[in-house]
Design a protein around this motif. Structure first.
Motif, PDB file in Angstrom:
ATOM      1  N   MET A   1       0.812  -1.191   0.000  1.00  0.00           N
ATOM      2  CA  MET A   1       0.000   0.000   0.000  1.00  0.00           C
ATOM      3  C   MET A   1       0.861   1.261   0.000  1.00  0.00           C
ATOM      4  SD  MET A   1      -3.479  -0.722   0.383  1.00  0.00           S
ATOM      5  CE  MET A   1      -4.079   0.712   1.202  1.00  0.00           C
ATOM      6  N   LEU A  25      -4.447  -5.549  -3.900  1.00  0.00           N
ATOM      7  CA  LEU A  25      -5.182  -4.768  -2.899  1.00  0.00           C
ATOM      8  C   LEU A  25      -6.456  -5.478  -2.450  1.00  0.00           C
ATOM      9  CD1 LEU A  25      -4.800  -1.040  -3.979  1.00  0.00           C
ATOM     10  CD2 LEU A  25      -3.558  -2.323  -2.256  1.00  0.00           C
ATOM     11  N   VAL A  28      -5.425  -7.171   0.582  1.00  0.00           N
ATOM     12  CA  VAL A  28      -5.294  -6.235   1.701  1.00  0.00           C
ATOM     13  C   VAL A  28      -6.679  -5.912   2.262  1.00  0.00           C
ATOM     14  CG1 VAL A  28      -4.600  -3.888   2.348  1.00  0.00           C
ATOM     15  CG2 VAL A  28      -3.142  -5.259   0.859  1.00  0.00           C
TER      16      VAL A  28
END
Length: 144
Positions: A1, A25, A28
């Protein structure tokens, strides 16, 4: 990130068809969702599964004065949609999520210190001013 290329790679949805989209992502966000879901199982009144050891307040606070600040508003209004859109546009334009951007700023990255941090600060001040103006208008309408 903390890598803008990862964020741009995720936001470039044309890459799905082209085969170069970066889905990291999603992992994440999925990890954050799992941690949040598990954590809420320990907050009394917000757990999905029954838990006799659920907490009424954070461990660092006394029960008599402490409590969890859990948002309970379920109204989707203009302020919510507009704020989310602005946040997303800023996030995408900067190429940095606020959490990692703060990390990079404190780590001394010049671009983040000179560009992102001032923009974040000004945006936060403007958002607070708009919120205060809306409250003043709402209070004025109540008095009339």
């Amino acid at each position: 990130m903390t890598l803008a290329s990862k964020i741009y790679g995720f936001l470039d949805v044309k890459g799905i068809k082209g085969g170069y989209w970066d889905p990291t992502l999603v992992c994440v966000m999925g990890g954050g969702l799992v941690v949040s879901f598990i954590s809420y199982q320990w907050v009394k009144g917000f757990n999905v599964f029954k838990n006799s050891k659920a907490l009424e307040c954070p461990l660092s606070q006394k029960k008599s004065v402490g409590h969890f600040d859990v948002p309970t508003n379920q109204v989707i209004d203009f302020n919510l949609i507009f704020g989310e859109a602005l946040f997303g546009l800023g996030w995408g334009a900067a190429g940095l999520c606020p959490g990692p951007a703060m990390f990079l700023a404190f780590a001394g990255y010049p671009n983040v210190l000179l560009r992102w941090w001032p923009s974040f600060f000004v945006g936060s001040l403007l958002a607070e001013q708009v919120k205060n103006a809306q409250l003043r208008v709402a209070n004025t309408k109540k008095m009339d």
